[in-house]
Design a protein around this motif. Structure first.
Motif, mmCIF file in Angstrom:
data_model
loop_
_atom_site.group_PDB
_atom_site.id
_atom_site.type_symbol
_atom_site.label_atom_id
_atom_site.label_comp_id
_atom_site.label_asym_id
_atom_site.label_seq_id
_atom_site.Cartn_x
_atom_site.Cartn_y
_atom_site.Cartn_z
ATOM 1 N N PHE A 289 0.833 -1.210 0.000
ATOM 2 C CA PHE A 289 0.000 0.000 0.000
ATOM 3 C C PHE A 289 0.869 1.261 0.000
ATOM 4 C CE2 PHE A 289 -3.038 2.819 2.592
ATOM 5 C CZ PHE A 289 -3.627 3.323 1.438
ATOM 6 N N ALA A 290 1.955 1.245 0.765
ATOM 7 C CA ALA A 290 2.815 2.425 0.876
ATOM 8 C C ALA A 290 3.454 2.806 -0.462
ATOM 9 C CB ALA A 290 3.903 2.185 1.919
ATOM 10 N N ASP A 291 3.585 1.834 -1.358
ATOM 11 C CA ASP A 291 4.231 2.086 -2.653
ATOM 12 C C ASP A 291 3.242 2.251 -3.804
ATOM 13 O OD1 ASP A 291 6.695 1.732 -1.352
ATOM 14 O OD2 ASP A 291 6.617 -0.442 -1.687
ATOM 15 N N LEU A 292 1.967 2.130 -3.523
ATOM 16 C CA LEU A 292 0.968 2.117 -4.592
ATOM 17 C C LEU A 292 0.695 3.531 -5.100
ATOM 18 C CD1 LEU A 292 -1.056 0.326 -6.185
ATOM 19 C CD2 LEU A 292 -2.726 0.804 -4.367
ATOM 20 N N THR A 293 0.767 3.705 -6.401
ATOM 21 C CA THR A 293 0.446 4.997 -7.007
ATOM 22 C C THR A 293 -1.065 5.092 -7.209
ATOM 23 O OG1 THR A 293 2.549 5.020 -8.182
ATOM 24 C CG2 THR A 293 0.824 6.501 -9.002
ATOM 25 N N PRO A 294 -1.726 6.113 -6.632
ATOM 26 C CA PRO A 294 -3.182 6.214 -6.767
ATOM 27 C C PRO A 294 -3.613 6.484 -8.203
ATOM 28 C CG PRO A 294 -2.364 7.584 -4.957
ATOM 29 C CD PRO A 294 -1.163 7.137 -5.726
#
Length: 382
Positions: A289-294
């Motif tokens: 989640f911390a690395d996910l690009t919205p």
């Protein structure tokens, strides 16, 4: 066409969501109770309800209500009921008994008594008899005894529970029930008009329900129903209702993204979406989640995030409160322009998210009490 008294069981917390669905479908005289909504409609509506409802577990037709103080009275009333309308003499049946009450011995005994009454009637009239099939009966009967021997008798038009959409096989460690996922999306206000993300998607149930909701795809398209085996089943009407429902399916209007840190979970989600027939409509990424690009959003088109994060770390030493703190940090730093909803049974961990909840909705995930928490995320200060 006769008007029928209907009951629609659901999960605790989804009663008003289901009532809104039923109102739109055309059910009249609606009353929301605890884990059930009742109303009135005809056979056509029973067919459509099974095919189209997202937050009902079953569609029950109430066929009798009476008082029985003694077992013989119960037997006689059940034996006098017209079972031929719902069951072929050589068919199969199963009886669910709820709350046998203080007048009777136990649920197993009452189920046996009810079965004997039906079998005796059929044998007398047709010289053949139905048999019991717990797994996949032609007719499932619900018998509820409450109060001072008050009996509610209903037949289940759904067969298997409506949460069994037909697209899910293998699941992750803590799967969300399909009806619960659909209810969460309704509570969160998802319409398909906003970019949608589930960043901890597990086996993909929330994603599948989101695509079906966004495109108006009926959740019952992939399965069969109990009423299809009833003597009065009208295949022509059923075929036209299914076709009309499919004609209402629309293209996806905004992107849908699912992600999970576990590549195996993503493979399971891909298989889930493929069986649901919606895989091409969802982007899947293997990502923390911390690395996910919205997905891109704008003030005119804000985004929606709905997810079911782990409630605890089983079989490993993990810092669940730190994990939820990380969720909160990521939401603050990367997800401005979204409204986020998290469902969790871990109240202490949820507090570590560190964001103000604008709404908390109590829901049940199976036997587990949870809270569905809403966080409105803004750029800078509100």
């Amino acid at each position: 066409m006769a008007t029928l008294d209907l009951a629609f069981p659901t999960l605790a917390g989804l009663e008003e969501v289901l009532a809104a669905e039923l109102r739109e479908l055309g059910v009249t005289d609606l009353q929301a109770g605890r884990r059930v909504v009742t109303g009135r409609g005809n056979r056509t509506l029973v067919y459509r309800a099974n095919l189209e409802l997202r937050t009902a577990l079953r569609v029950l037709i109430n066929i009798d209500a009476f008082r029985a103080d003694r077992e013989q009275e119960l037997y006689d009333r059940l034996r006098a009921t017209n079972w031929r309308a719902y069951l072929k003499p050589e068919g199969t049946l199963y009886i669910d008994v709820v709350d046998p009450g203080r007048w009777f011995r136990n649920t197993h005994y009452i189920a046996q008594l009810a079965k004997d009454a039906i079998v005796d009637q059929m044998r007398d009239k047709y010289q053949t008899r139905p048999s019991v099939d717990k797994g996949n009966p032609d007719l499932r009967i619900h018998l509820r005894i409450h109060g001072e021997g008050e009996v509610d008798l209903s037949v289940d038009s759904s067969g298997a529970s409506l949460h069994r959409r037909g697209y899910r096989r293998r699941t992750g460690e803590a799967p969300i029930n399909e009806v619960l996922a659909a209810g969460m999306l309704a509570i969160a206000g998802f319409t398909g008009e906003q970019p949608f993300v589930d960043p901890m998607c597990g086996s993909g149930t929330i994603l599948a329900e989101a695509v079906m909701r966004a495109t108006y795809r009926p959740p019952g398209l992939l399965r069969s129903f109990g009423f299809e085996r009833w003597p009065d089943f009208d295949p022509a009407e059923w075929g036209s209702l299914r076709q009309a429902a499919m004609d209402r399916i629309v293209p996806l209007r905004q992107p849908i993204l699912g992600a999970d840190i576990d590549g195996v979970a993503i493979a399971v989600a891909r298989a889930t979406l493929d069986r649901a027939g919606v895989l091409p409509l969802v982007e899947l990424r293997t990502s923390a989640f911390a690395d996910l690009t919205p997905l891109p959003v704008s003030p005119e088109t804000p985004g929606l995030l709905v997810t079911n994060p782990p409630y605890e770390f089983r079989m490993e030493t993990g810092d669940i409160e730190g994990f939820y703190r990380g969720i909160g940090d990521t939401l603050k730093q990367r997800w401005a322009g979204y409204t986020a909803w998290l469902i969790s049974a871990n109240a202490r961990a949820v507090k570590r998210v560190g964001l103000r909840t604008s709404q908390k909705v109590p829901l049940m995930n199976g036997p587990v009490e949870t809270r569905f928490c809403k966080y409105e995320l803004y750029s800078g200060s509100r």
